[in-house]
Design an enzyme around this catalytic site. Sequence first.
Site, PDB file in Angstrom:
ATOM      1  N   PRO A 128       0.799  -1.237   0.000  1.00 13.30           N
ATOM      2  CA  PRO A 128       0.000   0.000   0.000  1.00 13.30           C
ATOM      3  C   PRO A 128       0.824   1.276   0.000  1.00 13.30           C
ATOM      4  O   PRO A 128       0.431   2.282  -0.594  1.00 13.30           O
ATOM      5  CB  PRO A 128      -0.836  -0.125   1.284  1.00 13.30           C
ATOM      6  CG  PRO A 128      -0.976  -1.597   1.498  1.00 13.30           C
ATOM      7  CD  PRO A 128       0.327  -2.182   1.040  1.00 13.30           C
ATOM      8  N   ARG A 269     -19.506   1.930 -41.782  1.00 15.10           N
ATOM      9  CA  ARG A 269     -20.256   3.127 -41.427  1.00 15.10           C
ATOM     10  C   ARG A 269     -20.229   4.140 -42.567  1.00 15.10           C
ATOM     11  O   ARG A 269     -19.143   4.513 -43.056  1.00 15.10           O
ATOM     12  CB  ARG A 269     -19.664   3.749 -40.155  1.00 15.10           C
ATOM     13  CG  ARG A 269     -20.269   5.073 -39.733  1.00 15.10           C
ATOM     14  CD  ARG A 269     -21.687   4.935 -39.260  1.00 15.10           C
ATOM     15  NE  ARG A 269     -22.110   6.133 -38.533  1.00 15.10           N
ATOM     16  CZ  ARG A 269     -23.368   6.380 -38.189  1.00 15.10           C
ATOM     17  NH1 ARG A 269     -24.314   5.510 -38.497  1.00 15.10           N
ATOM     18  NH2 ARG A 269     -23.675   7.484 -37.537  1.00 15.10           N
ATOM     19  N   GLU A 364       3.753  -3.096 -13.894  1.00 16.14           N
ATOM     20  CA  GLU A 364       5.120  -3.541 -14.235  1.00 16.14           C
ATOM     21  C   GLU A 364       6.073  -2.364 -14.393  1.00 16.14           C
ATOM     22  O   GLU A 364       7.017  -2.413 -15.188  1.00 16.14           O
ATOM     23  CB  GLU A 364       5.104  -4.375 -15.529  1.00 16.14           C
ATOM     24  CG  GLU A 364       4.252  -5.618 -15.452  1.00 16.14           C
ATOM     25  CD  GLU A 364       4.962  -6.783 -14.793  1.00 16.14           C
ATOM     26  OE1 GLU A 364       6.161  -6.658 -14.477  1.00 16.14           O
ATOM     27  OE2 GLU A 364       4.314  -7.812 -14.575  1.00 16.14           O
TER      28      GLU A 364
END
Length: 380
Positions: A128, A269, A364
């Site tokens: 933490p 589209r 990481e």
Amino acid sequence: MDFNLPNEHRMIRDTVRDFCDEEIEPIAQEIEDEHRFPQEVFDELAKLDLMGVPVPEEYGGAGGDYLMYALVAEELGRVSGSIGLSYVAHTSLATMPIVKFGTEAQKERWAKPLASGEYLGSWALTEPGSGSDASDMDTTAEKDGDEWVINGTKQFITNANVAGSVLVKAVTEPGAGYGGISTFIVDPEEDDGFEVTTVWDKMGLNASPTCEIQFDDVRVPEDRLLGEEGEGWEQTKKTLNGGRISIAALSTGLAQGAFEAARHYSKEREQFGQPISKFDAIRNKIVDMDRKIERARLLTHKSATMYDDGEDVTRISSLAKLDASEVSREVAEDAVQVHGGYGYTEDFSPQRFYRDAKLMEIGEGTSEIQHLVIGRELGL
């Protein structure tokens, strides 16, 4: 995407790609919405002998190399960042350190079930209060007879609540700095005092559990020490070299998935009487996506190949992780933009890739830490 790939690697990649398209893509949004870890997917990956791709066959793996593993990670990320994240954490962080640093007995007892996919693994480094300074840890392991007693809290730990083994970093010699950290193998089922206290709801990647875990006088026997006492930080640095390649591959996959969605949508589209892909603004976005992804992929493959050749990959893996993680976020953001209002809805995948991609710049080692690592490698 086939540049310089050996036939075996191409075959594995194609097998994983088919599996992803048929089995994972249809449930990718569902498991994210439900915050559900898809154990059934990992059971199927185990049947395909993919849970220990870079692990030698004698330890239950497929006997592949890191390039092959990176290809698998990329394909998983292309359809589900969550499944890809749990997969790479299991492989590069939880399994490979046992293969690289463990005794023969440890490899037999712990690496084999991980590599065969009997269960997933987890790796507990962050705390933490530590964040990017991962060496600043309060978790301790004290020797008591022929046992070690572990106390402390670990934070943001992938797979902790579904793992059959957890590699835990702890201080065994207070005041010794980096040389006072060791690694232990903890069994969440058998070792009393191990508790998952939180499973976090996150911005993305919610089908991959991210946990806080507490160690309250967890007693483990002497043979759970991985390597020698005080080697934990050196092991961590070597592990993170492989971990950065994992995130680079996963990031490349996320970007590829977002790109494919945007390219397909732009051709379907229509606005002002023609497909939006015919407009310079949209076409240029998609071309830039393709350019960025190929660059990230080449860096990732170079890193994995150098890793397989036994070269020092500290700089190149950091470069790959830094570039690919930023590319994944940029491409996913542009994919949302190409979709317009639909891109902001959960009926289309770019929003999921966008949310998932952000972690790639944090986990990481943050992008800021990658700049620090690369600068040191350049002598700056």
